[in-house]
Design a protein around this motif. Sequence first.
Motif, short mmCIF file in Angstrom:
data_model
loop_
_atom_site.label_atom_id
_atom_site.label_comp_id
_atom_site.label_asym_id
_atom_site.label_seq_id
_atom_site.Cartn_x
_atom_site.Cartn_y
_atom_site.Cartn_z
N SER A 67 42.93 23.17 43.81
CA SER A 67 44.11 23.99 43.93
C SER A 67 44.75 24.05 45.14
O SER A 67 45.95 24.36 45.39
N ARG A 68 43.95 23.54 46.50
CA ARG A 68 44.78 23.60 47.69
C ARG A 68 45.34 24.77 48.08
O ARG A 68 44.80 25.66 47.85
N ALA A 69 46.67 24.39 48.46
CA ALA A 69 47.70 25.73 48.92
C ALA A 69 47.64 26.56 47.53
O ALA A 69 47.87 25.97 46.49
N ILE A 70 47.64 27.88 47.72
CA ILE A 70 47.65 28.68 46.82
C ILE A 70 48.74 29.82 47.21
O ILE A 70 49.37 30.76 46.01
N CYS A 71 49.00 30.19 48.16
CA CYS A 71 49.88 31.54 48.66
C CYS A 71 51.46 30.99 48.90
O CYS A 71 51.58 30.29 50.12
N PHE A 72 52.34 31.22 48.03
CA PHE A 72 53.55 30.89 48.40
C PHE A 72 54.40 31.99 48.62
O PHE A 72 54.45 32.93 47.83
N LEU A 127 49.75 30.72 43.30
CA LEU A 127 49.95 29.82 42.24
C LEU A 127 49.34 28.45 43.03
O LEU A 127 49.61 28.14 43.99
N GLN A 128 48.41 27.91 42.23
CA GLN A 128 47.63 26.47 42.47
C GLN A 128 48.81 25.51 42.88
O GLN A 128 49.70 25.58 41.99
N GLN A 129 48.81 24.89 43.88
CA GLN A 129 49.63 23.55 44.15
C GLN A 129 49.79 22.78 43.24
O GLN A 129 51.06 22.37 43.22
N PRO A 130 49.24 22.35 42.40
CA PRO A 130 49.40 21.38 41.17
C PRO A 130 50.39 22.07 40.44
O PRO A 130 51.35 21.33 39.73
N LYS A 247 43.31 36.22 43.93
CA LYS A 247 43.30 35.93 42.60
C LYS A 247 44.42 35.05 42.10
O LYS A 247 45.56 34.85 42.86
N GLN A 248 44.32 33.84 41.49
CA GLN A 248 45.28 32.90 40.95
C GLN A 248 45.45 32.95 39.53
O GLN A 248 44.66 33.79 38.73
N PRO A 249 46.38 32.12 38.93
CA PRO A 249 46.68 32.42 37.52
C PRO A 249 45.29 31.63 36.86
O PRO A 249 44.41 31.01 37.42
N ASP A 250 45.44 31.90 35.46
CA ASP A 250 44.29 31.18 34.58
C ASP A 250 43.24 32.09 34.73
O ASP A 250 42.05 31.21 34.33
N GLY A 251 43.23 33.19 35.46
CA GLY A 251 41.69 33.65 35.64
C GLY A 251 40.72 33.09 36.63
O GLY A 251 39.63 33.49 36.71
N VAL A 252 41.62 32.56 37.59
CA VAL A 252 40.85 31.69 38.83
C VAL A 252 40.87 32.53 40.26
O VAL A 252 41.99 33.15 40.41
N TRP A 253 39.86 32.71 40.76
CA TRP A 253 40.02 33.24 42.00
C TRP A 253 39.54 32.39 43.13
O TRP A 253 38.47 31.49 43.03
N ARG A 254 40.26 32.39 44.23
CA ARG A 254 39.88 31.54 45.49
C ARG A 254 38.92 32.60 46.39
O ARG A 254 39.34 33.69 46.73
N GLU A 288 32.45 30.32 36.44
CA GLU A 288 32.49 29.19 36.41
C GLU A 288 33.03 28.32 37.80
O GLU A 288 34.08 28.93 38.09
N ILE A 289 32.26 27.39 38.32
CA ILE A 289 33.18 27.00 39.63
C ILE A 289 34.05 25.77 39.02
O ILE A 289 33.83 24.94 38.35
N VAL A 290 35.16 26.04 39.76
CA VAL A 290 36.25 25.08 39.38
C VAL A 290 36.55 24.02 40.27
O VAL A 290 36.82 22.98 40.02
N TRP A 291 36.50 24.43 41.48
CA TRP A 291 36.62 23.25 42.61
C TRP A 291 36.10 23.83 43.95
O TRP A 291 36.34 25.01 44.12
N THR A 292 35.57 22.91 44.76
CA THR A 292 35.27 23.19 45.99
C THR A 292 35.61 22.30 47.08
O THR A 292 35.70 21.16 46.70
N SER A 293 35.67 22.73 48.23
CA SER A 293 35.87 21.91 49.15
C SER A 293 35.55 22.51 50.70
O SER A 293 35.53 23.90 50.85
N ILE A 294 35.56 22.04 51.94
CA ILE A 294 35.28 22.36 52.98
C ILE A 294 36.76 21.82 53.93
O ILE A 294 36.88 20.78 54.04
N TYR A 295 37.08 22.85 54.82
CA TYR A 295 38.04 22.57 55.77
C TYR A 295 37.77 23.07 57.23
O TYR A 295 37.19 23.89 57.35
N THR A 296 38.64 22.50 58.13
CA THR A 296 38.29 22.83 59.43
C THR A 296 39.60 23.48 59.96
O THR A 296 40.77 22.75 59.80
#
Length: 540
Positions: A67-72, A127-130, A247-254, A288-296
């Motif tokens: 999903s990466r960037a989500i806030c537009f 909105l998920q970046q994809p 909250k994101q579309p499709d019932g996904v939460w960041r 359900e876990i959709v995606w994970t990542s770590i950033y600095t």
Amino acid sequence: MLHDRYQLAFKLYPYERTADQDADTPVRHPVVVMGGGPIGIATALDLGLQGIPVVVLDDHEGIGMGSRAICFAKRSLEIADRYGCGKPMLDKGVVWNLGKVFHDDRKVFEFNLLPEEGHKFPAFINLQQPYFERFLVERVREAQANGAPIELRGKNRVDNVSPHDDHVTLEITTPEGPYTIEADWLIGCDGASSPLRGMMGLDFEGRVFEDSFLIADIKMVNTEFPTERWFWFEPHFKSGASTLLHKQPDGVWRVDFQIGWDIDRKTELQEENVRARLDAMLGEVDYEIVWTSIYTFQCRRMKKFRHGRVLFAGDAAHQVSPFGARGANSGMQDVDNLGWKLGLVIDGKAPDALLDTYDAERVFGADENILNSTRATDFITPKSKISHIFRNAVLDLAEQFEFARPLVNSGRLSVPCVYDNGPLNGADALPGGPSRTRPGSPCPDAPLEDGYLLDKLGGGFVLLTIDELAPDELEEAGIALRRVALTTSGTASGVLADRYLGQVTSGVYLIRPDQHVTARWDHYDEAATRAALRHAIGLE
């Protein structure tokens, strides 16, 4: 981890052989864009809709994963709307204006990012970046069908560039072997790691913050969380030093967890460890876990965004910490600023030096974003005992006293840049005119009897007159200036007058193609208008 919903239409522009690969000598293109992310595709769309041939080279074959960037922000949606894809983004996105800040288990305060009415778009959508990328690519396909000269080349990896005084040579690798092309102009939109930046021996200047954040996108069932931005300092559930929920579309939460600097990334990303943090936060909730990542956190930029015939935009030019949603949104403002200027230069209507104002204005914008992101990061991740005590004292005061709330910084959210003292600004001759529409400002939207103001402005040079006579058309230095004539006698007049007239009864605005004000007056003056237009395209 990646849920298959993010693989939607992943290969949007699969590899195809082009005539350039069979040419005896390198083919020259007016513009080549390196990188097919949202900023690269938006750049191609901006130029292609002007009728300028542009080739996008991407080492992938479509939208990125995760999903990466989500806030537009509203400004990005307004820009996308001019390109013709704002509505599907708004329709798909989760609209939000309200944010809440917590300390431990107490709500400190809440804020509304767009308390006023009269805007076509909300303050933000999630909105998920994809999805954002997909809507841009779909608009490219529509534009191509209508003759826009845009070409998307997947699996075309640029391995070397050679800048020259009047062009750039690019060496490209494909599944069928290498080939070479030339570009009058090369635009680097190839992300934070930017191979192009490395090929040219260029680097970032700025800070890397010694802290890490774990991202977890999860799909929750029967959740009661509202559609708001929730941020916890020192949360009572102890899953991190701070936590953010969106909250994101499709019932996904960041969910973002601040997890510290001295960590083992591989260990932190193991599913059982991610779930331990989520379970402590959410309690008895199915997810359900959709995606994970770590950033600095990083707050850095290139010293210059223009290097001769090579220009940089988006994350390739600058990086900011994600709290504040300033990354992709500032990249869209880069595109908005660069597109019309490069278009005029290519069309021979403006001097090459106009592109130096892209560097000046967007470096100014990047510094503004870096300043805000750095302050947010210092507040969220205090690096000394004294800083930590001060931060918590501010939070305690903010819970009861309004004066302390502006000091709380969980991320100053993205707003459009005002180019104060910008190189293209002209006269400010509107006595008592509103500060929000001074020269250098982006035009705020306003409701009209038959729609919204920004829709009427479009994407060219406009002379906006409010209760003032002027010619419907004017041409200067090959630029057609179109008049948008409005009056304050309608039912929506109060908002228009408040945002554009202030204490005066009539006004005239010269507005750039990126909908920034370049000059304003209290009456129409042809000589002043012509001079301001020439100045705005770099002729004076």
